[in-house]
Design a protein around this motif. Structure first.
Motif, PDB file in Angstrom:
ATOM      1  N   SER A 177       0.877  -1.151   0.000  1.00 37.21           N
ATOM      2  CA  SER A 177       0.000   0.000   0.000  1.00 37.21           C
ATOM      3  C   SER A 177       0.920   1.208   0.000  1.00 37.21           C
ATOM      4  N   ILE A 178       0.598   2.178  -0.834  1.00 38.64           N
ATOM      5  CA  ILE A 178       1.460   3.352  -0.937  1.00 38.64           C
ATOM      6  C   ILE A 178       0.696   4.605  -0.547  1.00 38.64           C
ATOM      7  N   ILE A 179       1.460   5.608  -0.204  1.00 36.16           N
ATOM      8  CA  ILE A 179       0.925   6.944   0.017  1.00 36.16           C
ATOM      9  C   ILE A 179       1.620   7.860  -0.988  1.00 36.16           C
ATOM     10  N   VAL A 180       0.838   8.597  -1.745  1.00 36.51           N
ATOM     11  CA  VAL A 180       1.405   9.573  -2.675  1.00 36.51           C
ATOM     12  C   VAL A 180       1.181  10.956  -2.072  1.00 36.51           C
ATOM     13  N   GLY A 181       2.277  11.597  -1.684  1.00 32.52           N
ATOM     14  CA  GLY A 181       2.219  12.938  -1.126  1.00 32.52           C
ATOM     15  C   GLY A 181       2.427  13.963  -2.217  1.00 32.52           C
ATOM     16  N   ILE A 182       1.795  15.111  -2.041  1.00 28.75           N
ATOM     17  CA  ILE A 182       1.891  16.179  -3.043  1.00 28.75           C
ATOM     18  C   ILE A 182       2.327  17.476  -2.377  1.00 28.75           C
ATOM     19  N   LYS A 183       3.229  18.160  -3.065  1.00 26.12           N
ATOM     20  CA  LYS A 183       3.611  19.532  -2.715  1.00 26.12           C
ATOM     21  C   LYS A 183       3.526  20.366  -3.997  1.00 26.12           C
ATOM     22  N   ILE A 184       3.327  21.654  -3.838  1.00 26.99           N
ATOM     23  CA  ILE A 184       3.171  22.565  -4.968  1.00 26.99           C
ATOM     24  C   ILE A 184       4.318  23.575  -4.964  1.00 26.99           C
ATOM     25  N   SER A 185       4.794  23.935  -6.162  1.00 26.19           N
ATOM     26  CA  SER A 185       5.813  24.980  -6.282  1.00 26.19           C
ATOM     27  C   SER A 185       5.600  25.758  -7.576  1.00 26.19           C
ATOM     28  N   ASP A 186       6.398  26.775  -7.754  1.00 24.57           N
ATOM     29  CA  ASP A 186       6.459  27.555  -8.999  1.00 24.57           C
ATOM     30  C   ASP A 186       5.082  28.016  -9.484  1.00 24.57           C
ATOM     31  N   ILE A 187       4.297  28.556  -8.569  1.00 19.97           N
ATOM     32  CA  ILE A 187       2.962  29.038  -8.931  1.00 19.97           C
ATOM     33  C   ILE A 187       3.087  30.380  -9.650  1.00 19.97           C
ATOM     34  N   THR A 188       2.474  30.471 -10.832  1.00 15.33           N
ATOM     35  CA  THR A 188       2.386  31.734 -11.565  1.00 15.33           C
ATOM     36  C   THR A 188       0.912  31.981 -11.877  1.00 15.33           C
ATOM     37  N   GLN A 189       0.625  32.947 -12.727  1.00 12.14           N
ATOM     38  CA  GLN A 189      -0.771  33.291 -13.040  1.00 12.14           C
ATOM     39  C   GLN A 189      -1.535  32.168 -13.727  1.00 12.14           C
ATOM     40  N   ASP A 190      -0.826  31.345 -14.502  1.00 12.87           N
ATOM     41  CA  ASP A 190      -1.550  30.339 -15.291  1.00 12.87           C
ATOM     42  C   ASP A 190      -1.015  28.917 -15.140  1.00 12.87           C
ATOM     43  N   ARG A 191      -0.070  28.698 -14.218  1.00 15.70           N
ATOM     44  CA  ARG A 191       0.525  27.367 -14.099  1.00 15.70           C
ATOM     45  C   ARG A 191       1.155  27.157 -12.735  1.00 15.70           C
ATOM     46  N   PHE A 192       1.488  25.890 -12.465  1.00 11.84           N
ATOM     47  CA  PHE A 192       2.160  25.516 -11.222  1.00 11.84           C
ATOM     48  C   PHE A 192       2.783  24.145 -11.423  1.00 11.84           C
ATOM     49  N   VAL A 193       3.649  23.766 -10.487  1.00 11.61           N
ATOM     50  CA  VAL A 193       4.302  22.466 -10.536  1.00 11.61           C
ATOM     51  C   VAL A 193       3.839  21.640  -9.344  1.00 11.61           C
ATOM     52  N   MET A 194       3.481  20.382  -9.619  1.00  9.94           N
ATOM     53  CA  MET A 194       3.110  19.430  -8.576  1.00  9.94           C
ATOM     54  C   MET A 194       4.269  18.465  -8.395  1.00  9.94           C
ATOM     55  N   HIS A 195       4.683  18.250  -7.141  1.00  9.61           N
ATOM     56  CA  HIS A 195       5.747  17.305  -6.830  1.00  9.61           C
ATOM     57  C   HIS A 195       5.114  16.106  -6.131  1.00  9.61           C
ATOM     58  N   TYR A 196       5.387  14.917  -6.637  1.00  4.81           N
ATOM     59  CA  TYR A 196       4.846  13.684  -6.067  1.00  4.81           C
ATOM     60  C   TYR A 196       5.952  12.932  -5.334  1.00  4.81           C
ATOM     61  N   THR A 197       5.611  12.363  -4.190  1.00  8.34           N
ATOM     62  CA  THR A 197       6.515  11.480  -3.476  1.00  8.34           C
ATOM     63  C   THR A 197       5.729  10.225  -3.116  1.00  8.34           C
ATOM     64  N   VAL A 198       6.223   9.070  -3.578  1.00 10.97           N
ATOM     65  CA  VAL A 198       5.552   7.795  -3.314  1.00 10.97           C
ATOM     66  C   VAL A 198       6.258   7.106  -2.153  1.00 10.97           C
ATOM     67  N   PHE A 199       5.481   6.801  -1.118  1.00  8.34           N
ATOM     68  CA  PHE A 199       5.999   6.158   0.088  1.00  8.34           C
ATOM     69  C   PHE A 199       5.382   4.771   0.199  1.00  8.34           C
ATOM     70  N   SER A 200       6.226   3.742   0.290  1.00  5.15           N
ATOM     71  CA  SER A 200       5.782   2.362   0.446  1.00  5.15           C
ATOM     72  C   SER A 200       5.583   2.054   1.923  1.00  5.15           C
ATOM     73  N   LYS A 201       4.388   1.595   2.271  1.00  2.43           N
ATOM     74  CA  LYS A 201       4.143   1.207   3.661  1.00  2.43           C
ATOM     75  C   LYS A 201       4.908  -0.074   4.000  1.00  2.43           C
ATOM     76  N   ALA A 202       5.008  -1.000   3.047  1.00  2.00           N
ATOM     77  CA  ALA A 202       5.722  -2.259   3.302  1.00  2.00           C
ATOM     78  C   ALA A 202       7.217  -2.027   3.526  1.00  2.00           C
ATOM     79  N   GLN A 203       7.800  -1.130   2.733  1.00  3.62           N
ATOM     80  CA  GLN A 203       9.239  -0.860   2.835  1.00  3.62           C
ATOM     81  C   GLN A 203       9.565   0.261   3.819  1.00  3.62           C
TER      82      GLN A 203
END
Length: 140
Positions: A78-104
């Motif tokens: 089972s994984i958890i995908v975390g999201i953070k946002i950066s580089d927000i401008t008037q018409d765009r932004f960047v989403m950063h994903y981090t996948v965390f394994s519960k088993a590992q």
């Protein structure tokens, strides 16, 4: 895992399916983009980004996406995908994903997506509303 959750105010839990593994006995690389999509739509729903899409014709599109694989995922997990946002401008932004394994108990994958607001009626870029700018800023 507590540290991971503390640094990701928005996260999505996903079960790894047996059918997502490939002949090399780990989750196929293309599947991660579905994980990212699931987390992205969960995030969009949580900040109400898609609420006006039908009436305004304005919504998010991807201009770029990528993934960096650090450790293989396997079934069962089972994984958890975390999201953070950066580089927000008037018409765009960047989403950063981090996948965390519960088993590992470890981060297995990181990725990003460049998201641009688009007016589907005119075929042109569109500006983020002040409400969406404020919602995105909370997750930087």
């Amino acid at each position: 895992m507590e540290d991971f959750l503390a640094t990701h105010s928005i996260s999505t839990n996903i079960q790894v399916a047996w059918g997502e593994m490939d002949a090399l006995q780990h989750v196929n690389n293309a599947v991660y983009f579905r994980y990212f999509e699931t987390a992205r739509l969960d995030f969009f729903n949580q900040i109400n980004m898609l609420a006006d899409l039908k009436t305004t014709g304005i919504g998010p599109v991807l201009s770029e996406t990528n993934a960096r694989f650090k450790r293989p995922l396997t079934f069962p997990d089972s994984i958890i995908v975390g999201i953070k946002i950066s580089d927000i401008t008037q018409d765009r932004f960047v989403m950063h994903y981090t996948v965390f394994s519960k088993a590992q108990q470890a981060v297995t994958t990181i990725g990003l997506a460049k998201v641009v607001m688009f007016n589907f009626k005119t075929g042109q870029k569109a500006k983020l509303t002040p409400e969406l700018l404020a919602a995105l800023s909370k997750h930087q």
